[in-house]
Design an enzyme around this catalytic site. Structure first.
Site, short mmCIF file in Angstrom:
data_model
loop_
_atom_site.label_atom_id
_atom_site.label_comp_id
_atom_site.label_asym_id
_atom_site.label_seq_id
_atom_site.Cartn_x
_atom_site.Cartn_y
_atom_site.Cartn_z
N LYS A 166 -2.05 12.09 -2.89
CA LYS A 166 -1.07 12.51 -1.89
C LYS A 166 0.17 13.03 -2.63
O LYS A 166 0.09 14.03 -3.32
CB LYS A 166 -0.78 11.35 -0.94
CG LYS A 166 -2.02 10.91 -0.15
CD LYS A 166 -1.71 9.85 0.88
CE LYS A 166 -2.88 9.53 1.77
NZ LYS A 166 -3.76 8.48 1.26
N ASP A 178 0.89 -1.16 0.00
CA ASP A 178 0.00 0.00 0.00
C ASP A 178 0.93 1.21 0.00
O ASP A 178 1.47 1.61 1.03
CB ASP A 178 -0.88 -0.03 1.24
CG ASP A 178 -1.77 1.21 1.35
OD1 ASP A 178 -1.52 2.19 0.61
OD2 ASP A 178 -2.71 1.20 2.15
N ARG A 208 -8.66 13.19 -5.66
CA ARG A 208 -8.97 12.26 -4.58
C ARG A 208 -9.48 10.95 -5.17
O ARG A 208 -10.54 10.93 -5.82
CB ARG A 208 -10.05 12.93 -3.72
CG ARG A 208 -10.32 12.35 -2.38
CD ARG A 208 -10.83 13.43 -1.46
NE ARG A 208 -9.74 14.34 -1.15
CZ ARG A 208 -8.81 14.12 -0.23
NH1 ARG A 208 -8.84 13.03 0.52
NH2 ARG A 208 -7.85 14.99 -0.02
N1 DSN Z 1 -5.89 9.61 5.75
C1 DSN Z 1 -4.63 9.32 5.13
C2 DSN Z 1 -3.49 9.96 5.84
O1 DSN Z 1 -3.64 11.06 6.27
O2 DSN Z 1 -2.44 9.35 5.96
C3 DSN Z 1 -4.39 7.89 4.96
O3 DSN Z 1 -5.46 7.33 4.33
#
Ligand code: DSN
Length: 422
Positions: free
Chosen positions: A231, A201, A237
């Site tokens: 990210k 992951d 998203r």
């Molecule tokens: N919510 C994410 C984070 O902030 O790491 C992971 O899914």
């Protein structure tokens, strides 16, 4: 600044929240390591006409007509994902990282089967089988941890011993609060011994892998990668599942995502993923990924110089975990609030061995993907780390906090959120 010209007239209430959020993102600095600023091109695709379309199925095999453009667009997105991560197959339809993980579990296992994953308190993720999650009712989750929380080294002997005893179907690598590179080869060796699939992951570090500054688990023989796309990868998203080469796994993943778990894919998001992957394939993205790590290292130095304990002893990636309760006597929750007051957003976070609670833990988690998108370099990273420490030491000093807030704002004004990333 977006115009929102139709929303402005039609829906002033929602309009107010949109411009409020846009201003908030511009005036403060985002250090939550799982957040980023997308380009206007990604935003345009995200808000595009493809939201109108139902496209259940996959390119060339849909349950609805009118797929001329959706098929072309999803195919482009898939091809870019495969190229970025050296995968033979990609499913770009998962709605998020959690959805990708749930689909992956159901594709590779039968109810009652076992997953061996990283303990949440040592950096794993809720979707890796936390007792509060639904998958925990269906599958059996067992854990490995770090051997030494001061260096972050994983206890591979324990991992092997648990694997031999529990015979997991999946050995899961990956994390949401861990700052070191993993030894993927060791995972693969152990998985081979017990006949398990290897899944990474890589949600947090997808952009670092795409940019060539973190190891790609596929290079060490991992079977599957799951990820989010918003990210470090700096897309919309959403989620994605990549398969290194196995045709049988591809079939099972595709069947489980649709019709197994989801209905109509969000085609506008898939278009935005495609645009983001296009950006990630450029040389500019490689530079971006490199700078994320340089900035994190600059912050690490400041925290170390101030004798603030960093979990894992520092970082190899984009994030840092600091034991602020142990080092400064301020709780994670207090630190989050004080830093918000001065315009710096980050997370409170449990740290390995924490004696406090999740809502008011000992640590903070912060990272550099978003600030690096604003083109801040080591100089700004260093100053922001100093300001963070100053603010945490001045939690009851309103005048000092106002001074720090002014400086944070000045840095943000000098480094506006860019509209174009390539
Ligand atoms: N919510 C994410 C984070 O902030 O790491 C992971 O899914």
């Amino acid at each position: 600044m977006n115009e929102y010209k139709f929303i402005k007239d039609q829906d002033p209430e929602i309009y107010a929240t949109l411009v409020g959020e846009e201003a908030r993102e511009a005036r403060g600095i985002e250090l939550i390591p799982s957040e980023n600023y997308v380009s206007r091109a990604v935003l345009e695709a995200n808000g595009s006409i493809f939201t109108n379309k139902y496209s259940e199925g996959y390119p060339g095999r849909r349950y609805y007509g009118g797929q001329e453009y959706t098929d072309a667009m999803e195919t482009i997105t898939i091809e870019r994902a495969k190229e970025l991560f050296k995968a033979k197959y990609a499913n770009v339809q998962p709605l998020g990282g959690a959805a990708a993980n749930v689909a992956m579990y159901f594709a590779l296992m039968e109810p009652g089967d076992t997953v061996l994953g990283m303990d949440l308190s040592h950096g794993g993720h809720l979707t890796h089988g936390h007792p509060t999650t639904s998958v925990n009712k269906v599958f059996n989750f067992v854990r490995y941890k770090m051997k030494d929380i001061e260096t972050g080294e994983i206890d591979y002997d324990e991992l092997r011993a648990v694997a031999l005893k529990e015979k997991p179907k999946i050995i899961l690598a990956g994390f949401s609060a861990y700052s070191r590179e993993l030894d993927y080869k060791k995972f693969v060796e152990i998985a081979k011994e017990v006949g398990a699939y290897t899944v990474a992951d890589m949600a947090h570090i997808a952009g670092l892998i795409a940019g060539g500054v973190a190891r790609n688990p596929f290079d060490d023989g991992f079977d599957v990668i799951t990820t989010t796309t918003h990210k470090t990868l700096r897309g919309p998203r959403g989620g994605m599942i990549l398969i290194r080469e196995d045709e049988e796994i591809r079939k099972r993943i595709n069947k489980t995502v649709f019709p197994g778990m989801q209905g109509g894919p969000h085609m506008h998001i898939i278009a935005a993923k495609g645009v983001a992957f296009g950006e990630a394939l450029t040389p500019a993205f490689k530079e971006y990924a490199k700078q994320i790590i340089k900035n994190a290292k600059a912050m690490e130095s400041v925290f170390k110089n101030h004798d603030i304990r960093l979990l894992c002893g520092g970082t190899d990636n984009h994030l840092l975990l600091a034991d602020v309760y142990g080092s400064l006597g301020i709780t994670g929750q207090e630190a989050e609030i004080v830093l918000d007051e001065v315009g710096i957003t980050l997370n409170k976070n449990m740290i390995a061995g924490d004696t406090r609670t999740a809502m008011d833990p000992s640590g903070i988690r912060f990272g550099t993907p978003a600030m690096t998108t604003r083109k801040m370099m080591e100089k700004e990273a260093t100053r922001l780390a100093e300001l963070m420490i100053m603010a945490m030491k001045s939690k009851d000093d309103e005048a000092k906090k106002a001074e720090i807030q002014k400086e944070v704002q000045a840095i943000c004004e000098a480094f506006p959120v860019p509209e174009v990333h390539v």
